[in-house]
Design a protein around this motif. Sequence first.
Motif, PDB file in Angstrom:
ATOM      1  N   VAL A  91       3.706   3.404   5.320  1.00 22.95           N
ATOM      2  CA  VAL A  91       2.637   3.510   4.697  1.00 22.95           C
ATOM      3  C   VAL A  91       2.546   2.650   3.336  1.00 22.95           C
ATOM      4  O   VAL A  91       3.429   2.671   2.650  1.00 22.95           O
ATOM      5  CB  VAL A  91       1.175   4.599   4.301  1.00 22.95           C
ATOM      6  CG1 VAL A  91       0.230   4.147   3.854  1.00 22.95           C
ATOM      7  CG2 VAL A  91       1.555   5.809   5.059  1.00 22.95           C
ATOM      8  N   ARG A  92       1.859   1.683   3.629  1.00 29.12           N
ATOM      9  CA  ARG A  92       1.417   0.315   2.446  1.00 29.12           C
ATOM     10  C   ARG A  92       0.153   0.058   2.403  1.00 29.12           C
ATOM     11  O   ARG A  92      -0.591  -0.453   3.647  1.00 29.12           O
ATOM     12  CB  ARG A  92       2.423  -1.115   2.677  1.00 29.12           C
ATOM     13  CG  ARG A  92       2.320  -1.322   1.320  1.00 29.12           C
ATOM     14  CD  ARG A  92       3.769  -2.805   1.244  1.00 29.12           C
ATOM     15  NE  ARG A  92       3.800  -3.139   0.086  1.00 29.12           N
ATOM     16  CZ  ARG A  92       3.931  -4.133  -1.013  1.00 29.12           C
ATOM     17  NH1 ARG A  92       5.500  -3.992   0.569  1.00 29.12           N
ATOM     18  NH2 ARG A  92       4.589  -4.441  -2.141  1.00 29.12           N
ATOM     19  N   ARG A  93      -0.157   0.505   1.269  1.00 27.98           N
ATOM     20  CA  ARG A  93      -1.817   0.121   1.615  1.00 27.98           C
ATOM     21  C   ARG A  93      -3.039   0.928   2.221  1.00 27.98           C
ATOM     22  O   ARG A  93      -3.360   0.141   2.519  1.00 27.98           O
ATOM     23  CB  ARG A  93      -2.164  -1.566   1.404  1.00 27.98           C
ATOM     24  CG  ARG A  93      -1.639  -2.224   0.556  1.00 27.98           C
ATOM     25  CD  ARG A  93      -1.802  -3.891   0.262  1.00 27.98           C
ATOM     26  NE  ARG A  93      -1.516  -4.416  -1.343  1.00 27.98           N
ATOM     27  CZ  ARG A  93      -0.585  -5.298  -0.024  1.00 27.98           C
ATOM     28  NH1 ARG A  93       0.493  -5.455   0.659  1.00 27.98           N
ATOM     29  NH2 ARG A  93       0.738  -6.070  -1.612  1.00 27.98           N
ATOM     30  N   GLY A  94      -2.439   1.722   2.693  1.00 27.74           N
ATOM     31  CA  GLY A  94      -3.253   2.826   3.428  1.00 27.74           C
ATOM     32  C   GLY A  94      -3.017   2.267   5.004  1.00 27.74           C
ATOM     33  O   GLY A  94      -3.273   3.042   5.714  1.00 27.74           O
ATOM     34  N   TYR A 152       9.286   0.758  -0.799  1.00 24.02           N
ATOM     35  CA  TYR A 152       8.934   1.384   0.709  1.00 24.02           C
ATOM     36  C   TYR A 152       9.689   1.007   1.304  1.00 24.02           C
ATOM     37  O   TYR A 152       9.046   1.310   2.605  1.00 24.02           O
ATOM     38  CB  TYR A 152       8.178  -0.152   0.758  1.00 24.02           C
ATOM     39  CG  TYR A 152       6.749  -0.606  -0.790  1.00 24.02           C
ATOM     40  CD1 TYR A 152       5.683   0.462   0.195  1.00 24.02           C
ATOM     41  CD2 TYR A 152       6.273  -1.251  -1.699  1.00 24.02           C
ATOM     42  CE1 TYR A 152       4.871  -0.169  -1.190  1.00 24.02           C
ATOM     43  CE2 TYR A 152       5.764  -0.749  -2.667  1.00 24.02           C
ATOM     44  CZ  TYR A 152       4.399  -0.308  -1.889  1.00 24.02           C
ATOM     45  OH  TYR A 152       3.670  -0.272  -3.088  1.00 24.02           O
ATOM     46  N   VAL A 320       5.235   8.351   3.150  1.00 23.85           N
ATOM     47  CA  VAL A 320       4.073   7.834   1.949  1.00 23.85           C
ATOM     48  C   VAL A 320       5.220   7.779   1.009  1.00 23.85           C
ATOM     49  O   VAL A 320       5.951   8.783   0.381  1.00 23.85           O
ATOM     50  CB  VAL A 320       3.237   8.946   1.854  1.00 23.85           C
ATOM     51  CG1 VAL A 320       2.539   8.163   1.014  1.00 23.85           C
ATOM     52  CG2 VAL A 320       2.843   9.494   3.199  1.00 23.85           C
ATOM     53  N   LYS A 323       4.295   5.368  -4.590  1.00 23.31           N
ATOM     54  CA  LYS A 323       3.457   4.324  -5.363  1.00 23.31           C
ATOM     55  C   LYS A 323       1.842   3.754  -4.141  1.00 23.31           C
ATOM     56  O   LYS A 323       0.331   4.030  -4.496  1.00 23.31           O
ATOM     57  CB  LYS A 323       3.874   2.813  -4.653  1.00 23.31           C
ATOM     58  CG  LYS A 323       4.827   2.789  -6.167  1.00 23.31           C
ATOM     59  CD  LYS A 323       5.240   1.343  -6.427  1.00 23.31           C
ATOM     60  CE  LYS A 323       5.838   0.439  -7.236  1.00 23.31           C
ATOM     61  NZ  LYS A 323       5.172   1.413  -8.323  1.00 23.31           N
ATOM     62  N   GLU A 324       1.998   4.719  -2.896  1.00 24.93           N
ATOM     63  CA  GLU A 324       0.476   5.081  -2.908  1.00 24.93           C
ATOM     64  C   GLU A 324      -0.744   6.222  -3.282  1.00 24.93           C
ATOM     65  O   GLU A 324      -1.681   6.536  -2.473  1.00 24.93           O
ATOM     66  CB  GLU A 324       0.779   5.270  -1.355  1.00 24.93           C
ATOM     67  CG  GLU A 324       1.338   4.514   0.217  1.00 24.93           C
ATOM     68  CD  GLU A 324       0.645   2.790  -0.579  1.00 24.93           C
ATOM     69  OE1 GLU A 324      -0.356   3.343   0.607  1.00 24.93           O
ATOM     70  OE2 GLU A 324       1.460   1.773  -1.069  1.00 24.93           O
ATOM     71  N   GLU A 376      -6.855  12.420   4.071  1.00 22.70           N
ATOM     72  CA  GLU A 376      -5.519  11.427   4.049  1.00 22.70           C
ATOM     73  C   GLU A 376      -5.372  11.042   4.934  1.00 22.70           C
ATOM     74  O   GLU A 376      -5.090   9.620   5.869  1.00 22.70           O
ATOM     75  CB  GLU A 376      -5.131  11.096   2.848  1.00 22.70           C
ATOM     76  CG  GLU A 376      -5.748  11.451   1.501  1.00 22.70           C
ATOM     77  CD  GLU A 376      -4.487  12.694   0.396  1.00 22.70           C
ATOM     78  OE1 GLU A 376      -4.943  11.618  -0.536  1.00 22.70           O
ATOM     79  OE2 GLU A 376      -3.279  12.564   0.723  1.00 22.70           O
TER      80      GLU A 376
END
Length: 455
Positions: A91-94, A152, A320, A323-324, A376
Motif C-alpha cells: 500500500v502506498r498513498r492508499g 515501502y 501496509v 507510513k500509511e 480501512e
Amino acid sequence: MHKPVLILGAGITGLALGYLLQQQGVDFIILEKDSRPGGHIRSFREGPYLMDAGPNSLQAQYPVVQQMIDELGLQAQQIFARPAASRRYIVRRGKLHPLPMRPKDLLVSRLLSFRAKMQLLREPFVKPAREQAAETLASFVRRRLGEEWLNYVVNPFIAGVFAGDPERLHAASAFPMLYRLEQEYGSLLKGMKQMAKSKQNANPARGQLFSFESGMQALPDALYARLHQQVLTEMPVSSIRCQAGSFEVICRQGADSQTFTSQVLVSTLPAYALAALADGDWAWIKPHLQAIVYPPVMVVFAAYPLHAIQRPLDGFGFLVPAKENLSFLGAIWNSAIFPGRAPADQAAFTLFAGGMRHPEIATTNQQEWATRMLKEFEKIMDIHQPPVFTRQWCWNEAIPQYDLSYPTHISAFQQLEQQFPGLYLAGNYRGGISVGNCLQTARQLAERIVGQIKG
C-alpha cells in the motif's frame, strides 16, 4: 517417572523433535500445559469457511519439511498455492502497488521513485559493514538501499513476517541470509544473482507455498497422532531442577503433583514461560529470557461476496507500511491462494494487526479495532458491502523479536547449555520464527540428542 528425554511443550518444535527421536528409537515424554498440542498453529472449520488463526502456509525450504510430510502420509492433503500467489502488493498513498520481482517490473513500478530505483543500481558499490557489526535491519537497509526502500519494501515486509520494527531488529540475527550475502559477495544484488543460478537445478517445489486441505493444523495433528501415548496434555510444569547429567521436572494439577526425571531435558516453551521456571543455579538466565519481546497480534478472518469486490484477486495479498498510518499490518487473500477457504461465490481474507507497531492492541477494545481494520481494508480493496462472515483472535504474546540485544541472549543460552550438559533450549526464539525453521531446528537437535544418548 524416568525417561531418557523430557520435552517441555507440544508446539511444532516439540512435536517434530519427538517424532524424529521416535524414528531413532529414543524414549521420551512431551509435557504440554494445554488440552491440545500444536501451539499457535490452529485451524478452524465453521460451515463452508476454513480459517487459520496462526501460520497460513509453509515452504519446504529444508529437506526435513517435505520428508516429514511424506512420512506422515500428508501428501494427499497437501495443496500448493496458485501461481498468482507469487504476486505481492504494498500500500502506498492508499493504493495497491505490486512489489517488483523482476528488473523490468522495477522499471515501470509506481511503488518506488526514480531516485529509489537508481539507489538499487548503486547498491553493488556500497562497501560491506565490518563483520559482526551490531546493526539494526533499518540501518542495514538505509546504508545499502536508502530510506525509501526501507519505508515501502522492508518495513511492510518485516510487519508481515515478524510483526516487527526494522528499527529494533538485529540485521544479522533476524535475516542472516541478507547479512551473509553482504559478507560473502559484497552486495545483495550480486549475492542474489548467484543464488538464482544455484537454484536453477533445484527442486522447483522447494520454494512453493503450500498448506493442507484442512488447514495448517493438519501437520501438528498428524505428529500428535504418531506420538499420542508419549504426549501428556494438561500437564503444566511448576518447577525444574537442573544438575549435571540429570534433570527433575515437577508438574502440578491442583493439589496433585507428578515428578519426571531424565538425563536430557529440552525446553521448547516460549522464552517468557521458561523464565518463570528459572530458579536455583540457573536463575541467572531469567533476565535473558524475559528480555525477548513477544508483541501481541490480532487476526481477523472476513468473507465477502465476490460481486462486492471491485478489484481482481490476483496475488497473495498486501502489506501496509508504517507510513500509511493504518490500523493493521496487512491482509492475506486466502481464496486467491488456496481452494476451499470459502463458498465459491465468496472470497476469504485474513487481516492481522498489532505487533511492535501497535502493541496496545492487547489491552484496547478489540472489537472496535477490528471494525476499523475492516473499514480501512474495504476502502483499499474497493469493497462496498460489509462482510458476510467474520471471526477474530488475539495472540497476546505472538512472535519473538530478534532485537539488538539478541546475540547477547544467544550467548547466554549457549553458556547455560554448557553449564548443564543435556539441557537444550529450543523454539522459535532460536534459529528462526517460521514453521520450517522450527522443523529444521528439531532435526538438528534430534541429531545432537541421539549422539549424546547412543554415542
